[in-house]
Write an enzyme that holds these catalytic residues in place. Sequence first.
Site, PDB file in Angstrom:
ATOM      1  N   LYS A  24      26.435  -8.648 145.711  1.00  0.00           N
ATOM      2  CA  LYS A  24      27.053  -7.927 144.944  1.00  0.00           C
ATOM      3  C   LYS A  24      25.869  -7.869 143.767  1.00  0.00           C
ATOM      4  O   LYS A  24      25.318  -6.849 142.868  1.00  0.00           O
ATOM      5  CB  LYS A  24      28.288  -8.280 144.385  1.00  0.00           C
ATOM      6  CG  LYS A  24      29.597  -8.243 145.179  1.00  0.00           C
ATOM      7  CD  LYS A  24      29.789  -6.370 145.544  1.00  0.00           C
ATOM      8  CE  LYS A  24      30.810  -6.672 146.611  1.00  0.00           C
ATOM      9  NZ  LYS A  24      30.954  -5.636 146.780  1.00  0.00           N
ATOM     10  N   SER A  74      34.772 -13.274 154.390  1.00  0.00           N
ATOM     11  CA  SER A  74      34.775 -11.844 154.387  1.00  0.00           C
ATOM     12  C   SER A  74      33.640 -11.656 155.093  1.00  0.00           C
ATOM     13  O   SER A  74      33.499 -11.063 156.438  1.00  0.00           O
ATOM     14  CB  SER A  74      35.078 -10.880 153.365  1.00  0.00           C
ATOM     15  OG  SER A  74      33.340 -11.781 152.428  1.00  0.00           O
TER      16      SER A  74
END
Length: 295
Positions: A41, A255
């Site tokens: 991110k 994830s």
Amino acid sequence: MQGILDLIGKTPMVNIKDSNIPNDIQLFAKLEGQNPGGSVKDRAAKEMIMAGLESGLLNSQSHIVEATSGNTGIALAMIAKLVGLDITLIMPENSTVERVQTMKAYGANVILTPAEKTIEYSRTLAEEMAQKDNYVLLNQFGNPNNYKAHVKTTGPEIWEDSQHKITHFVSSMGTTGTIMGVSRYLKSQNNDVQIVGVQPSAGSSIPGIRRWSPEFLPAIYEADRVDTIIDVSKEEAISHMHILAQKHGIFAGMSSGGAFAAALKLIQQLDGPATLVFIVCDRGDRYLSSGIYDV
């Protein structure tokens, strides 16, 4: 002399060796936890803030508000303060203490929302604050600069590091910025590259991967840019997260375990030579208090 923002991107890609992988198939992990903020991110946060400053959406008096499940918030907190902007982050109260404290360490104000209302309510509250008060919503779920970061950086890095041989790209889907951007770039180089999205199986809750309700589906998501979607369960994500750490020395979050599990499922379906790359989107240290590494 490099600044910290210059260290975002150019992350390593490592070969995963496993006896269950046929000799004519190669599997690579893209280690996004090596970014200075600890996740993939960092790329999108940098692009959204810098583009906002260039366009005039943001200025020295701006106060950013954004809903986050963790990694985007950490990245935005780090970068916002570096460029002199205030930021308020909104996230469910069941987020790990490491994520909340990391955002605060970078100087962000954090608002916790009821866990049972999920990230969807956090998004609604951020939108309401931006409409009523003097906040600027970057809206990672609808901001094209989210995926553009990956068109500019992640996609080209994977293409070059695979020596143009990549046949399948596997990515967990949250905001979908990574998969949307990488898909654009890789398809522009070779339209035969298969883009594989990963989502939780029905009833599974996996941090960083979502099955969005229709009204909250990210605006940047375009279904035709994903060739295949593979479901993984919470149990599969956790077990493969452990395998990454214990067998391959890659300490990552759930994830990433889900993406690894999906890649191995895909390999079982393939016949013939292939080169797969999956995203290890962050580091495991921001999930330790959740107990998922207790064995």
